[in-house]
Structure formats: structure tokens, C-alpha cells
Design a protein around this motif. Structure first.
Motif, PDB file in Angstrom:
ATOM      1  N   UNK A   1       0.838  -1.191   0.000  1.00  0.00           N
ATOM      2  CA  UNK A   1       0.000   0.000   0.000  1.00  0.00           C
ATOM      3  C   UNK A   1       0.882   1.254   0.000  1.00  0.00           C
ATOM      4  N   UNK A   2       0.320   2.348  -0.449  1.00  0.00           N
ATOM      5  CA  UNK A   2       1.060   3.602  -0.564  1.00  0.00           C
ATOM      6  C   UNK A   2       1.328   4.201   0.809  1.00  0.00           C
ATOM      7  N   UNK A   3       2.305   5.098   0.866  1.00  0.00           N
ATOM      8  CA  UNK A   3       2.628   5.792   2.114  1.00  0.00           C
ATOM      9  C   UNK A   3       1.489   6.721   2.493  1.00  0.00           C
ATOM     10  N   UNK A   4       1.261   6.876   3.785  1.00  0.00           N
ATOM     11  CA  UNK A   4       0.160   7.713   4.274  1.00  0.00           C
ATOM     12  C   UNK A   4       0.359   9.174   3.909  1.00  0.00           C
ATOM     13  N   UNK A   5       1.602   9.614   3.726  1.00  0.00           N
ATOM     14  CA  UNK A   5       1.862  11.026   3.460  1.00  0.00           C
ATOM     15  C   UNK A   5       1.531  11.417   2.017  1.00  0.00           C
ATOM     16  N   UNK A   6       1.340  10.452   1.142  1.00  0.00           N
ATOM     17  CA  UNK A   6       1.033  10.741  -0.253  1.00  0.00           C
ATOM     18  C   UNK A   6      -0.373  11.301  -0.389  1.00  0.00           C
ATOM     19  N   UNK A   7      -0.519  12.370  -1.139  1.00  0.00           N
ATOM     20  CA  UNK A   7      -1.813  13.022  -1.336  1.00  0.00           C
ATOM     21  C   UNK A   7      -2.613  12.263  -2.384  1.00  0.00           C
ATOM     22  N   UNK A   8      -3.762  11.761  -2.002  1.00  0.00           N
ATOM     23  CA  UNK A   8      -4.602  10.977  -2.890  1.00  0.00           C
ATOM     24  C   UNK A   8      -5.949  11.653  -3.013  1.00  0.00           C
ATOM     25  N   UNK A   9      -6.307  11.982  -4.252  1.00  0.00           N
ATOM     26  CA  UNK A   9      -7.610  12.575  -4.510  1.00  0.00           C
ATOM     27  C   UNK A   9      -8.284  11.792  -5.625  1.00  0.00           C
ATOM     28  N   UNK A  10      -9.554  11.482  -5.434  1.00  0.00           N
ATOM     29  CA  UNK A  10     -10.314  10.739  -6.424  1.00  0.00           C
ATOM     30  C   UNK A  10     -11.500  11.558  -6.899  1.00  0.00           C
ATOM     31  N   UNK A  11     -11.788  11.480  -8.198  1.00  0.00           N
ATOM     32  CA  UNK A  11     -13.017  12.065  -8.717  1.00  0.00           C
ATOM     33  C   UNK A  11     -14.173  11.160  -8.311  1.00  0.00           C
ATOM     34  N   UNK A  12     -15.396  11.604  -8.539  1.00  0.00           N
ATOM     35  CA  UNK A  12     -16.569  10.801  -8.199  1.00  0.00           C
ATOM     36  C   UNK A  12     -16.544   9.476  -8.957  1.00  0.00           C
ATOM     37  N   UNK A  13     -16.254   9.512 -10.239  1.00  0.00           N
ATOM     38  CA  UNK A  13     -16.210   8.284 -11.039  1.00  0.00           C
ATOM     39  C   UNK A  13     -15.089   7.362 -10.566  1.00  0.00           C
ATOM     40  N   UNK A  14     -13.916   7.917 -10.294  1.00  0.00           N
ATOM     41  CA  UNK A  14     -12.801   7.116  -9.791  1.00  0.00           C
ATOM     42  C   UNK A  14     -13.166   6.459  -8.460  1.00  0.00           C
ATOM     43  N   UNK A  15     -13.861   7.195  -7.617  1.00  0.00           N
ATOM     44  CA  UNK A  15     -14.279   6.666  -6.319  1.00  0.00           C
ATOM     45  C   UNK A  15     -15.261   5.506  -6.487  1.00  0.00           C
ATOM     46  N   UNK A  16     -16.197   5.652  -7.407  1.00  0.00           N
ATOM     47  CA  UNK A  16     -17.160   4.578  -7.670  1.00  0.00           C
ATOM     48  C   UNK A  16     -16.448   3.313  -8.157  1.00  0.00           C
ATOM     49  N   UNK A  17     -15.495   3.485  -9.054  1.00  0.00           N
ATOM     50  CA  UNK A  17     -14.731   2.354  -9.566  1.00  0.00           C
ATOM     51  C   UNK A  17     -13.909   1.725  -8.441  1.00  0.00           C
ATOM     52  N   UNK A  18     -13.259   2.575  -7.640  1.00  0.00           N
ATOM     53  CA  UNK A  18     -12.421   2.056  -6.557  1.00  0.00           C
ATOM     54  C   UNK A  18     -13.237   1.315  -5.509  1.00  0.00           C
ATOM     55  N   UNK A  19     -14.476   1.722  -5.256  1.00  0.00           N
ATOM     56  CA  UNK A  19     -15.322   0.988  -4.312  1.00  0.00           C
ATOM     57  C   UNK A  19     -15.415  -0.480  -4.727  1.00  0.00           C
ATOM     58  N   UNK A  20     -15.530  -0.729  -6.013  1.00  0.00           N
ATOM     59  CA  UNK A  20     -15.623  -2.098  -6.517  1.00  0.00           C
ATOM     60  C   UNK A  20     -14.261  -2.794  -6.441  1.00  0.00           C
ATOM     61  N   UNK A  21     -13.203  -2.073  -6.782  1.00  0.00           N
ATOM     62  CA  UNK A  21     -11.859  -2.658  -6.695  1.00  0.00           C
ATOM     63  C   UNK A  21     -11.554  -3.056  -5.251  1.00  0.00           C
ATOM     64  N   UNK A  22     -11.846  -2.178  -4.289  1.00  0.00           N
ATOM     65  CA  UNK A  22     -11.605  -2.494  -2.877  1.00  0.00           C
ATOM     66  C   UNK A  22     -12.446  -3.688  -2.433  1.00  0.00           C
ATOM     67  N   UNK A  23     -13.698  -3.716  -2.860  1.00  0.00           N
ATOM     68  CA  UNK A  23     -14.600  -4.791  -2.452  1.00  0.00           C
ATOM     69  C   UNK A  23     -14.148  -6.147  -3.001  1.00  0.00           C
TER      70      UNK A  23
END
Length: 128
Positions: A1-23
Motif C-alpha cells: 500500500x502507498x505511504x500515508x503522506x502521499x496526497x490521494x484525490x479521487x473524482x466521483x467516477x474514480x471513487x465509484x470504480x475504486x469501491x468495486x476494486x476495494x470490495x
């Protein structure tokens, strides 16, 4: 997993896709298209996966047939922290305190929400 200090921002669509990837933890583009709650074209999801790969949020892995697999490189918590930091920067001059106080004072916060916050604060204080 990435370092906690890295700035991560997701768009709404990216977030929707990532919800499925995480699941699912390992997906193909078709897996995401089939699982997402709204109609998204295969090409839209593919483009989103490529953007997430460029941002180092997912890893493109082995091919299954003609489709690549994708796995998360960051946790859901890391994404949440990045989004909260971006929100604090955008609307509260980078002040997490102002963000939290604004949330607590908003009309959408219930007494149950406030109690849950108090409980979390107590846990943090006990472990310090």
C-alpha cells in the motif's frame, strides 16, 4: 500500500470504480462494468482504470484472456484521508479543526453522530 503522506484525490467516477476494486480486491474492467450501480460504458471504465493506474492507485496485473486484472495499491482509508485533506485545503485554508467544527455545527449532524464522535475521541485519548 502507498505511504500515508502521499496526497490521494479521487473524482466521483474514480471513487465509484475504486469501491468495486476495494470490495473485490482483483477485478477486470468487465467486472467493474457489471458491478457498478449505474450505466457506464466499457470504454469509460477502461479510461478510468488507466487514469487510476497512472495515479498509482491501482496496479495492472496479469491478463485473463484478453482482459487485464487490476488490484488496489492504496487503502480506502488512505483515499478518505486524501479527500478530507483536499476538502480542508479547498474550503478551510488547510485547517482540519475548522473542517471538523464546521461539520459538527452543520444541520446534518445528529445527536447520535456527535455521540459517535465523542466515543472516538475518548478512544484516542485513552490510547495516547
Amino acid at each position: 500500500m502507498a505511504k500515508a503522506s502521499r496526497r490521494i484525490e479521487l473524482t466521483k467516477c474514480e471513487s465509484e470504480v475504486m469501491d468495486i476494486v476495494w470490495e473485490k480486491e482483483c477485478v477486470t474492467v468487465n467486472d467493474v462494468v457489471d458491478a457498478i450501480d449505474r450505466d457506464l460504458a466499457y470504454t469509460t471504465v477502461l479510461t478510468t482504470m488507466r487514469i487510476l493506474e497512472d495515479k498509482k492507485i491501482v496496479h495492472r496485473g496479469k491478463k485473463i484472456g484478453r482482459a487485464y486484472t487490476y488490484t488496489p495499491l492504496i487503502s480506502r482509508q488512505q483515499a478518505r484521508e486524501g479527500s478530507l485533506k483536499a476538502l480542508a485545503d479547498q474550503f478551510f485554508g488547510g485547517s482540519t479543526r475548522s473542517l471538523v467544527l464546521s461539520m459538527v455545527n452543520s444541520k446534518g449532524v445528529t445527536p447520535e453522530d456527535i455521540q459517535a464522535m465523542k466515543d472516538e475521541i475518548a478512544k484516542i485519548e485513552e490510547s495516547s
